[in-house]
Write an enzyme that holds these catalytic residues in place. Structure first.
Site, PDB file in Angstrom:
ATOM      1  N   HIS A   8       0.817  -1.223   0.000  1.00 46.59           N
ATOM      2  CA  HIS A   8       0.000   0.000   0.000  1.00 46.59           C
ATOM      3  C   HIS A   8       0.851   1.275   0.000  1.00 46.59           C
ATOM      4  O   HIS A   8       0.323   2.364  -0.189  1.00 46.59           O
ATOM      5  CB  HIS A   8      -0.930   0.039   1.216  1.00 46.59           C
ATOM      6  CG  HIS A   8      -1.999  -1.008   1.197  1.00 46.59           C
ATOM      7  ND1 HIS A   8      -2.846  -1.182   0.119  1.00 46.59           N
ATOM      8  CD2 HIS A   8      -2.357  -1.954   2.117  1.00 46.59           C
ATOM      9  CE1 HIS A   8      -3.679  -2.188   0.378  1.00 46.59           C
ATOM     10  NE2 HIS A   8      -3.402  -2.676   1.578  1.00 46.59           N
ATOM     11  N   ASP A  48      -2.836 -10.522  -2.673  1.00 52.05           N
ATOM     12  CA  ASP A  48      -3.404 -10.041  -1.409  1.00 52.05           C
ATOM     13  C   ASP A  48      -4.871  -9.653  -1.661  1.00 52.05           C
ATOM     14  O   ASP A  48      -5.234  -9.262  -2.761  1.00 52.05           O
ATOM     15  CB  ASP A  48      -2.602  -8.814  -0.945  1.00 52.05           C
ATOM     16  CG  ASP A  48      -2.953  -8.345   0.456  1.00 52.05           C
ATOM     17  OD1 ASP A  48      -2.193  -8.683   1.393  1.00 52.05           O
ATOM     18  OD2 ASP A  48      -3.974  -7.640   0.626  1.00 52.05           O
ATOM     19  N   ASP A  74      -4.612 -12.708   3.181  1.00 49.93           N
ATOM     20  CA  ASP A  74      -5.903 -12.265   3.721  1.00 49.93           C
ATOM     21  C   ASP A  74      -7.060 -12.537   2.770  1.00 49.93           C
ATOM     22  O   ASP A  74      -8.197 -12.163   3.048  1.00 49.93           O
ATOM     23  CB  ASP A  74      -5.844 -10.786   4.133  1.00 49.93           C
ATOM     24  CG  ASP A  74      -5.080  -9.924   3.149  1.00 49.93           C
ATOM     25  OD1 ASP A  74      -4.765 -10.404   2.039  1.00 49.93           O
ATOM     26  OD2 ASP A  74      -4.797  -8.752   3.493  1.00 49.93           O
TER      27      ASP A  74
HETATM   28 ZN   LIG Z   1      -4.178  -7.103   2.519  1.00 53.01          ZN
END
Ligand SMILES: [Zn+2]
Length: 344
Positions: A124, A161, A248
Protein backbone atom coordinates in the site's frame (compact mmCIF):
# COMPACT_ATOMS: atom_id res chain seq x y z
CA UNK A 1 18.79 -25.62 -6.96
CA UNK A 2 17.13 -24.66 -3.76
CA UNK A 3 14.43 -22.30 -2.57
CA UNK A 4 15.80 -19.26 -0.73
CA UNK A 5 14.16 -17.73 2.30
CA UNK A 6 15.07 -14.75 4.41
CA UNK A 7 13.28 -13.59 7.53
CA UNK A 8 13.36 -9.97 8.69
CA UNK A 9 15.42 -10.28 11.89
CA UNK A 10 14.32 -6.83 13.14
CA UNK A 11 10.57 -7.14 12.71
CA UNK A 12 9.55 -8.06 16.26
CA UNK A 13 9.88 -4.64 17.89
CA UNK A 14 7.68 -3.10 15.20
CA UNK A 15 4.62 -4.31 17.08
CA UNK A 16 1.26 -3.18 18.36
CA UNK A 17 -0.56 -6.06 20.06
CA UNK A 18 -3.96 -4.36 19.60
CA UNK A 19 -3.39 -4.16 15.83
CA UNK A 20 -3.95 -7.01 13.35
CA UNK A 21 -0.56 -6.30 11.70
CA UNK A 22 1.47 -7.49 14.69
CA UNK A 23 4.70 -9.38 15.37
CA UNK A 24 2.77 -12.56 16.20
CA UNK A 25 2.13 -12.97 12.45
CA UNK A 26 5.75 -13.68 11.61
CA UNK A 27 6.25 -15.61 14.85
CA UNK A 28 3.40 -17.94 13.77
CA UNK A 29 5.04 -18.47 10.38
CA UNK A 30 8.49 -19.23 11.79
CA UNK A 31 7.00 -21.60 14.39
CA UNK A 32 5.15 -23.52 11.66
CA UNK A 33 8.27 -23.57 9.50
CA UNK A 34 10.42 -24.93 12.33
CA UNK A 35 7.86 -27.61 13.18
CA UNK A 36 7.55 -28.70 9.54
CA UNK A 37 11.11 -29.83 8.94
CA UNK A 38 11.00 -27.89 5.67
CA UNK A 39 13.54 -25.36 6.90
CA UNK A 40 16.42 -27.82 6.52
CA UNK A 41 15.92 -28.04 2.75
CA UNK A 42 15.68 -24.28 2.24
CA UNK A 43 18.61 -21.97 1.53
CA UNK A 44 18.48 -19.32 4.22
CA UNK A 45 20.07 -16.11 2.96
CA UNK A 46 21.25 -13.37 5.32
CA UNK A 47 19.06 -10.32 5.63
CA UNK A 48 20.51 -6.85 5.32
CA UNK A 49 19.05 -3.35 5.60
CA UNK A 50 18.11 -1.52 2.41
CA UNK A 51 20.12 1.64 1.77
CA UNK A 52 18.47 5.04 1.65
CA UNK A 53 19.42 5.24 -2.04
CA UNK A 54 17.39 2.06 -2.62
CA UNK A 55 14.40 3.66 -0.86
CA UNK A 56 14.80 6.85 -2.92
CA UNK A 57 14.60 4.84 -6.14
CA UNK A 58 10.85 4.44 -5.48
CA UNK A 59 9.91 6.86 -2.67
CA UNK A 60 10.09 10.64 -2.20
CA UNK A 61 12.59 12.16 0.21
CA UNK A 62 9.75 13.71 2.19
CA UNK A 63 7.97 10.39 2.68
CA UNK A 64 11.18 8.73 3.86
CA UNK A 65 11.67 11.57 6.37
CA UNK A 66 8.12 11.13 7.70
CA UNK A 67 8.89 7.49 8.56
CA UNK A 68 12.26 8.41 10.07
CA UNK A 69 10.75 11.19 12.20
CA UNK A 70 7.75 9.08 13.23
CA UNK A 71 10.08 6.36 14.50
CA UNK A 72 11.94 8.77 16.77
CA UNK A 73 8.99 8.44 19.16
CA UNK A 74 8.00 5.40 21.23
CA UNK A 75 4.68 5.11 19.39
CA UNK A 76 3.21 7.15 16.60
CA UNK A 77 0.58 6.85 13.85
CA UNK A 78 1.28 7.89 10.25
CA UNK A 79 -2.40 7.48 9.42
CA UNK A 80 -5.26 6.05 11.42
CA UNK A 81 -4.20 2.45 10.76
CA UNK A 82 -0.44 2.68 10.20
CA UNK A 83 1.62 2.72 13.39
CA UNK A 84 5.32 3.10 14.11
CA UNK A 85 7.42 2.32 17.16
CA UNK A 86 10.96 3.44 17.93
CA UNK A 87 12.13 0.25 16.17
CA UNK A 88 10.12 0.81 12.99
CA UNK A 89 12.79 2.64 10.99
CA UNK A 90 15.21 -0.27 11.42
CA UNK A 91 12.44 -2.84 10.91
CA UNK A 92 11.25 -1.17 7.70
CA UNK A 93 14.77 -0.83 6.24
CA UNK A 94 15.38 -4.48 7.08
CA UNK A 95 12.04 -5.60 5.56
CA UNK A 96 13.01 -3.97 2.27
CA UNK A 97 16.59 -5.28 2.47
CA UNK A 98 15.45 -8.81 3.32
CA UNK A 99 13.38 -8.74 0.14
CA UNK A 100 16.43 -7.55 -1.81
CA UNK A 101 18.50 -10.42 -0.38
CA UNK A 102 16.01 -13.02 -1.67
CA UNK A 103 15.72 -11.34 -5.08
CA UNK A 104 19.53 -11.20 -5.35
CA UNK A 105 19.73 -14.94 -4.64
CA UNK A 106 17.11 -15.76 -7.26
CA UNK A 107 18.46 -13.48 -9.99
CA UNK A 108 22.09 -14.49 -9.41
CA UNK A 109 21.11 -18.14 -9.68
CA UNK A 110 22.29 -19.16 -6.22
CA UNK A 111 18.65 -20.16 -5.59
CA UNK A 112 15.93 -21.33 -7.97
CA UNK A 113 13.18 -19.29 -6.35
CA UNK A 114 12.50 -17.73 -2.98
CA UNK A 115 10.25 -16.26 -0.33
CA UNK A 116 10.95 -13.08 1.67
CA UNK A 117 9.26 -13.41 5.05
CA UNK A 118 8.94 -9.77 5.96
CA UNK A 119 6.88 -7.29 7.87
CA UNK A 120 5.91 -4.48 8.01
CA UNK A 121 4.23 -5.21 4.67
CA UNK A 122 4.66 -2.89 1.69
CA UNK A 123 2.15 -2.94 -1.16
CA UNK A 124 0.00 0.00 0.00
CA UNK A 125 3.00 2.36 0.31
CA UNK A 126 2.88 4.72 -2.67
CA UNK A 127 5.71 6.81 -4.08
CA UNK A 128 4.88 9.61 -1.61
CA UNK A 129 2.92 8.05 1.26
CA UNK A 130 3.10 5.27 3.84
CA UNK A 131 -0.38 3.85 4.45
CA UNK A 132 -2.44 0.71 5.13
CA UNK A 133 0.02 -0.85 7.66
CA UNK A 134 2.84 -0.36 5.09
CA UNK A 135 5.89 1.88 5.61
CA UNK A 136 8.09 1.25 2.53
CA UNK A 137 7.06 -0.72 -0.54
CA UNK A 138 9.30 -3.80 -0.25
CA UNK A 139 8.29 -5.46 -3.52
CA UNK A 140 8.61 -2.21 -5.51
CA UNK A 141 12.06 -1.49 -4.04
CA UNK A 142 13.12 -5.02 -5.06
CA UNK A 143 11.72 -4.64 -8.58
CA UNK A 144 13.59 -1.35 -9.11
CA UNK A 145 16.77 -2.87 -7.68
CA UNK A 146 16.53 -5.79 -10.10
CA UNK A 147 16.08 -3.40 -13.05
CA UNK A 148 18.68 -0.83 -11.98
CA UNK A 149 21.40 -3.17 -10.70
CA UNK A 150 20.84 -6.81 -11.64
CA UNK A 151 20.44 -6.58 -15.40
CA UNK A 152 16.76 -7.47 -15.33
CA UNK A 153 14.80 -5.76 -18.11
CA UNK A 154 11.20 -6.61 -17.27
CA UNK A 155 9.61 -7.55 -13.95
CA UNK A 156 6.07 -8.83 -13.41
CA UNK A 157 4.53 -8.27 -9.98
CA UNK A 158 1.48 -10.45 -9.27
CA UNK A 159 -0.42 -9.30 -6.15
CA UNK A 160 -2.88 -11.84 -4.72
CA UNK A 161 -3.40 -10.04 -1.41
CA UNK A 162 -7.14 -9.45 -0.80
CA UNK A 163 -6.52 -5.69 -0.95
CA UNK A 164 -5.52 -3.74 -4.05
CA UNK A 165 -1.77 -3.06 -4.20
CA UNK A 166 -2.34 0.63 -4.79
CA UNK A 167 1.19 1.61 -3.77
CA UNK A 168 2.88 -0.71 -6.24
CA UNK A 169 0.47 0.40 -8.95
CA UNK A 170 1.21 4.07 -8.20
CA UNK A 171 4.99 3.58 -8.35
CA UNK A 172 4.97 1.79 -11.73
CA UNK A 173 1.83 3.23 -13.35
CA UNK A 174 3.71 4.86 -16.25
CA UNK A 175 6.64 2.41 -16.32
CA UNK A 176 6.48 -0.36 -18.92
CA UNK A 177 9.45 -2.17 -17.33
CA UNK A 178 7.10 -3.46 -14.63
CA UNK A 179 3.84 -5.31 -15.27
CA UNK A 180 1.65 -5.02 -12.19
CA UNK A 181 -1.29 -7.44 -11.94
CA UNK A 182 -3.57 -7.38 -8.88
CA UNK A 183 -6.47 -9.59 -7.82
CA UNK A 184 -8.45 -8.05 -4.98
CA UNK A 185 -11.90 -7.91 -3.42
CA UNK A 186 -14.09 -4.99 -4.44
CA UNK A 187 -15.47 -3.05 -2.69
CA UNK A 188 -12.71 -3.07 -0.07
CA UNK A 189 -9.88 -0.87 1.26
CA UNK A 190 -8.21 1.11 -0.30
CA UNK A 191 -10.92 1.50 -2.96
CA UNK A 192 -8.60 1.70 -5.98
CA UNK A 193 -7.93 -1.04 -8.55
CA UNK A 194 -10.79 -0.67 -11.03
CA UNK A 195 -10.62 -2.57 -14.34
CA UNK A 196 -10.12 0.69 -16.24
CA UNK A 197 -6.87 1.42 -14.35
CA UNK A 198 -4.45 -0.03 -16.92
CA UNK A 199 -1.42 2.28 -16.68
CA UNK A 200 -0.59 5.50 -18.51
CA UNK A 201 1.96 6.86 -20.97
CA UNK A 202 4.63 4.27 -21.71
CA UNK A 203 3.04 2.12 -19.02
CA UNK A 204 -0.36 1.95 -20.70
CA UNK A 205 -1.30 -1.74 -20.68
CA UNK A 206 1.27 -2.82 -18.08
CA UNK A 207 -1.13 -2.50 -15.14
CA UNK A 208 -3.94 -5.04 -14.84
CA UNK A 209 -6.63 -4.93 -12.18
CA UNK A 210 -8.99 -7.81 -11.45
CA UNK A 211 -11.51 -6.54 -8.86
CA UNK A 212 -13.49 -9.49 -7.53
CA UNK A 213 -16.96 -9.72 -6.02
CA UNK A 214 -17.00 -10.91 -2.42
CA UNK A 215 -16.99 -14.70 -2.16
CA UNK A 216 -14.63 -15.61 -5.01
CA UNK A 217 -12.41 -18.52 -3.93
CA UNK A 218 -10.42 -21.48 -5.23
CA UNK A 219 -12.50 -22.13 -8.37
CA UNK A 220 -12.74 -18.48 -9.44
CA UNK A 221 -9.06 -17.81 -8.80
CA UNK A 222 -8.03 -20.93 -10.74
CA UNK A 223 -10.08 -19.78 -13.75
CA UNK A 224 -8.81 -16.23 -13.46
CA UNK A 225 -5.19 -17.36 -13.38
CA UNK A 226 -5.63 -19.86 -16.24
CA UNK A 227 -7.65 -17.51 -18.47
CA UNK A 228 -6.25 -14.06 -17.65
CA UNK A 229 -3.22 -13.77 -15.35
CA UNK A 230 -1.03 -16.45 -16.95
CA UNK A 231 -1.88 -15.52 -20.56
CA UNK A 232 -1.00 -11.91 -19.65
CA UNK A 233 2.32 -13.03 -18.13
CA UNK A 234 3.09 -15.02 -21.31
CA UNK A 235 2.38 -11.92 -23.41
CA UNK A 236 4.52 -9.68 -21.22
CA UNK A 237 7.41 -12.14 -20.95
CA UNK A 238 9.08 -10.91 -17.74
CA UNK A 239 12.66 -11.80 -16.79
CA UNK A 240 11.57 -12.13 -13.16
CA UNK A 241 8.23 -12.70 -11.42
CA UNK A 242 7.66 -11.19 -7.98
CA UNK A 243 4.55 -11.99 -5.99
CA UNK A 244 2.96 -9.72 -3.39
CA UNK A 245 1.87 -12.72 -1.36
CA UNK A 246 -0.95 -11.64 0.92
CA UNK A 247 -2.91 -14.35 2.71
CA UNK A 248 -5.90 -12.27 3.72
CA UNK A 249 -7.89 -13.73 0.80
CA UNK A 250 -8.16 -16.93 2.87
CA UNK A 251 -11.77 -17.71 3.84
CA UNK A 252 -10.92 -17.61 7.57
CA UNK A 253 -9.25 -14.20 7.42
CA UNK A 254 -10.92 -11.56 9.62
CA UNK A 255 -10.32 -8.74 7.09
CA UNK A 256 -10.89 -10.37 3.72
CA UNK A 257 -14.23 -11.25 2.05
CA UNK A 258 -12.77 -13.74 -0.46
CA UNK A 259 -12.70 -17.52 0.09
CA UNK A 260 -9.36 -19.00 -0.99
CA UNK A 261 -8.16 -22.06 0.95
CA UNK A 262 -4.63 -23.10 1.89
CA UNK A 263 -4.73 -25.59 -0.99
CA UNK A 264 -6.05 -22.82 -3.24
CA UNK A 265 -3.08 -20.60 -2.40
CA UNK A 266 -0.74 -23.52 -3.09
CA UNK A 267 -2.42 -24.09 -6.46
CA UNK A 268 -1.96 -20.42 -7.45
CA UNK A 269 1.69 -20.56 -6.43
CA UNK A 270 2.16 -23.76 -8.49
CA UNK A 271 0.68 -22.02 -11.55
CA UNK A 272 2.98 -19.02 -11.08
CA UNK A 273 6.01 -21.24 -10.52
CA UNK A 274 5.27 -23.20 -13.71
CA UNK A 275 4.79 -19.96 -15.64
CA UNK A 276 8.14 -18.69 -14.32
CA UNK A 277 9.75 -21.94 -15.50
CA UNK A 278 8.21 -21.36 -18.91
CA UNK A 279 9.05 -17.66 -19.37
CA UNK A 280 11.98 -16.71 -17.10
CA UNK A 281 14.05 -19.76 -16.13
CA UNK A 282 11.95 -20.33 -13.03
CA UNK A 283 12.92 -17.03 -11.44
CA UNK A 284 10.15 -16.21 -8.98
CA UNK A 285 10.17 -14.71 -5.50
CA UNK A 286 7.25 -14.32 -3.11
CA UNK A 287 7.15 -11.39 -0.72
CA UNK A 288 4.87 -11.50 2.32
CA UNK A 289 2.13 -8.87 2.48
CA UNK A 290 -1.12 -9.37 4.52
CA UNK A 291 -2.82 -12.30 6.24
CA UNK A 292 -4.37 -11.87 9.68
CA UNK A 293 -5.70 -15.25 10.79
CA UNK A 294 -2.45 -16.49 12.31
CA UNK A 295 -3.07 -20.20 11.73
CA UNK A 296 -4.37 -19.78 8.19
CA UNK A 297 -1.48 -17.42 7.44
CA UNK A 298 1.16 -19.85 8.72
CA UNK A 299 -0.39 -22.86 6.96
CA UNK A 300 -0.72 -20.95 3.68
CA UNK A 301 2.85 -19.65 3.73
CA UNK A 302 4.10 -23.15 4.50
CA UNK A 303 2.05 -24.65 1.64
CA UNK A 304 3.42 -22.09 -0.83
CA UNK A 305 6.98 -22.75 0.38
CA UNK A 306 6.39 -26.47 -0.12
CA UNK A 307 5.30 -25.82 -3.70
CA UNK A 308 8.35 -23.63 -4.35
CA UNK A 309 10.70 -26.23 -2.86
CA UNK A 310 9.15 -28.96 -5.04
CA UNK A 311 7.51 -30.89 -2.28
CA UNK A 312 4.07 -31.86 -3.51
CA UNK A 313 2.53 -32.77 -0.19
CA UNK A 314 0.46 -29.73 0.70
CA UNK A 315 -1.34 -29.99 3.99
CA UNK A 316 -4.54 -27.96 4.29
CA UNK A 317 -5.64 -28.18 7.92
CA UNK A 318 -8.59 -25.84 7.27
CA UNK A 319 -10.09 -27.39 4.14
CA UNK A 320 -12.00 -25.41 1.55
CA UNK A 321 -14.74 -22.85 2.07
CA UNK A 322 -18.17 -24.40 1.52
CA UNK A 323 -19.78 -21.17 0.34
CA UNK A 324 -20.95 -20.99 -3.29
CA UNK A 325 -18.82 -18.67 -5.46
CA UNK A 326 -20.10 -15.82 -7.63
CA UNK A 327 -19.60 -16.24 -11.39
CA UNK A 328 -16.72 -14.18 -12.83
CA UNK A 329 -17.17 -15.11 -16.51
CA UNK A 330 -18.13 -11.55 -17.45
CA UNK A 331 -14.96 -10.13 -15.87
CA UNK A 332 -12.82 -12.64 -17.77
CA UNK A 333 -14.56 -11.79 -21.04
CA UNK A 334 -14.14 -8.04 -20.47
CA UNK A 335 -10.41 -8.45 -19.84
CA UNK A 336 -10.00 -10.26 -23.17
CA UNK A 337 -12.05 -7.58 -24.89
CA UNK A 338 -10.52 -4.50 -23.31
CA UNK A 339 -7.09 -5.02 -21.77
CA UNK A 340 -4.26 -4.04 -24.16
CA UNK A 341 -2.15 -7.04 -23.11
CA UNK A 342 -4.88 -9.56 -24.01
CA UNK A 343 -7.06 -7.86 -26.62
CA UNK A 344 -5.82 -7.96 -30.23
ZN1 LIG B 1 -4.18 -7.10 2.52
Amino acid sequence: MRTAIAINPRHAAHDEPQHVEQAARLHAITAALNASGLRSVLLEVPARPATEAQLRAVHTEQMIEVVRWSATRPRSWIDHDTYTTSASWDAALMAAGTTLAVVDAVVSGSAQNGFALVRPPGHHATRAESMGFCLFNNVAIAARHAIDHLGVTRVAIVDFDVHHGNGTQDIFYDDDRVFFCSTHASPLYPGTGAEREIGSGRGRGTTMNLPLPHGVGDAGFARLFDDVVIPALRRYRPDLILVSAGYDAHWADPLGPLTLSVAGYAALTRRLKETAEEVCNGRIALVLEGGYNLKALAASVLACLEVLANDDTVVDPFGPSNEPEPDISALIARMHQNHPLLAG
